[in-house]
Design an enzyme around this catalytic site. Sequence first.
Site, mmCIF file in Angstrom:
data_model
loop_
_atom_site.group_PDB
_atom_site.id
_atom_site.type_symbol
_atom_site.label_atom_id
_atom_site.label_comp_id
_atom_site.label_asym_id
_atom_site.label_seq_id
_atom_site.Cartn_x
_atom_site.Cartn_y
_atom_site.Cartn_z
ATOM 1 N N TYR A 143 60.765 1.686 47.938
ATOM 2 C CA TYR A 143 61.176 2.133 49.206
ATOM 3 C C TYR A 143 62.718 1.527 49.573
ATOM 4 O O TYR A 143 63.023 2.711 50.156
ATOM 5 C CB TYR A 143 60.876 1.969 50.428
ATOM 6 C CG TYR A 143 58.953 2.174 50.114
ATOM 7 C CD1 TYR A 143 59.093 3.064 49.507
ATOM 8 C CD2 TYR A 143 58.295 1.554 51.062
ATOM 9 C CE1 TYR A 143 57.331 3.718 49.214
ATOM 10 C CE2 TYR A 143 56.705 2.400 51.204
ATOM 11 C CZ TYR A 143 56.625 3.320 49.965
ATOM 12 O OH TYR A 143 55.222 3.339 50.057
ATOM 13 N N LYS B 118 50.563 -2.679 38.636
ATOM 14 C CA LYS B 118 50.072 -1.885 37.369
ATOM 15 C C LYS B 118 50.571 -2.171 35.833
ATOM 16 O O LYS B 118 52.256 -1.753 35.696
ATOM 17 C CB LYS B 118 50.554 -0.575 37.645
ATOM 18 C CG LYS B 118 50.669 0.800 36.885
ATOM 19 C CD LYS B 118 48.582 0.750 37.524
ATOM 20 C CE LYS B 118 48.204 2.549 36.240
ATOM 21 N NZ LYS B 118 47.576 2.709 36.273
ATOM 22 N N ASP C 234 44.841 0.915 40.775
ATOM 23 C CA ASP C 234 44.050 2.030 40.749
ATOM 24 C C ASP C 234 42.462 1.057 40.458
ATOM 25 O O ASP C 234 41.411 1.937 41.115
ATOM 26 C CB ASP C 234 43.821 2.940 39.433
ATOM 27 C CG ASP C 234 44.108 2.175 38.504
ATOM 28 O OD1 ASP C 234 44.756 1.032 37.932
ATOM 29 O OD2 ASP C 234 44.473 2.833 37.124
ATOM 30 N N ASP D 65 51.428 -0.393 51.133
ATOM 31 C CA ASP D 65 51.784 0.376 51.907
ATOM 32 C C ASP D 65 50.559 1.704 52.150
ATOM 33 O O ASP D 65 49.952 1.738 52.951
ATOM 34 C CB ASP D 65 52.656 1.437 51.984
ATOM 35 C CG ASP D 65 53.135 2.322 53.160
ATOM 36 O OD1 ASP D 65 52.662 2.284 53.525
ATOM 37 O OD2 ASP D 65 53.404 3.518 53.068
ATOM 38 N N ASP E 173 46.195 0.784 54.147
ATOM 39 C CA ASP E 173 46.235 2.049 54.940
ATOM 40 C C ASP E 173 43.833 2.509 55.204
ATOM 41 O O ASP E 173 43.631 2.293 55.225
ATOM 42 C CB ASP E 173 46.599 3.522 55.146
ATOM 43 C CG ASP E 173 47.594 3.942 55.916
ATOM 44 O OD1 ASP E 173 47.755 2.240 57.100
ATOM 45 O OD2 ASP E 173 48.062 4.622 56.334
#
Length: 366
Positions: free
Chosen positions: A146, A195, A227, A251, A255
Amino acid sequence: MQFHVGVISGDGIGPEIVREAKKVLTSVGKKYGHTFEFEEILMGGVSIDVHGVPLTDEAIEAAKASDAILMGSIGGNTTTSPWYQLPSDLRPEAGLLKLRKALNLFANLRPAYLYKELRESCPLKDEIIGSGFDLAIMRELTGGLYFGERETKEVNGILQATDTLTYSEKEIKRIAVKAFEIALKRKKKVTSVDKANVLDSSRLWRGVVDEVAADYPDVSYEHMLVDNCAMQLVRDPGQFDVILTENMFGDILSDEASMITGSIGMLGSASMNDTKFGLYEPSGGSAPDIAGKNIANPIATILSAAMMLRFSFDLDKEAAAIEQAVEQVLKENYRTVDIMTNKEEEKPQFELVRTTQMGDLIAERV
Ligand code: NAD
């Protein structure tokens, strides 16, 4: 002890929910012999109305001079509010981004806890929920994809967009230290999520987390691919304590974790830097649709205040008293409208309360 708390009530339901959190803190102060001084700091739409900007330099100085910040929420209806006719750097949210940067708030902690009393709102099956779950996501907030360089350009007549994901050892180390420190105050387990089978930044992440972990022999830890973590959260959320991860993974996973509690309106959050300082706020927004009606749920803000006591002021016992008081009112079947059962036949056993009543009930029980 005496604490100077910067208070950003903000917009919409912000002032209503913050008022209840202050009420609960004052009650904690009386019971445990502390004084909380509150200083109102303008940020968001309310600051635009008074000063023409969402955050003034004076407000930043006042925030820096506080021991911690308790925040409601900022912003208005993004379609109808005149604040959203302004250039993006003058809109309410720009104030929060500026404050995060000014205070170097690189660590975001979002707990996801399933209340027994609200179990029916959890979208997972009973056999998966088991005895419940209580986890927290420690997300890096100021680096990664980001904040990396980005560009969109035309190559041979075709548009091509690039985003870059960069992390330095220093950035990884400081967030990892935060995660292990928080784990010491919880169930002493860290799951570092990356990852590393694909990304260089994740391989560096793993190496640095290994080094930090060596300094915390009392905390068990593991690595998990992102994942797999997304799957594990809905397969067996009870296995997690602190999930440590980079900005974008955090992020998305935070959620997902909030969602499986079934009650986002009950969750607080903390944004911290490398001192004891932190900014504590509910996970939800300013809910302009219900502002001024005295029906908003103040619990997420009250629990954010409990996090402030635990993480910024080291008042663990007092934080636990607030959390237990919240559980108690739920056990006694008091509900604000957002957490009221949808089942008509069950409604008579619950008592519908307003924002101020919910604050009173919790303050009385700390
Ligand atoms: P929202 O979270 O404000 O509202 C979504 C829904 O949840 C609404 O129906 C609202 O009534 C309900 N809700 C939210 N909090 C509640 C509470 N405590 N009690 C009962 N019901 C509650 O999200 P939105 O409508 O997308 O955003 C509204 C404004 O909030 C926007 O301006 C947005 O930018 C801002 N916002 C601010 C923050 C922040 O201050 N950190 C975070 C998210 C959104």
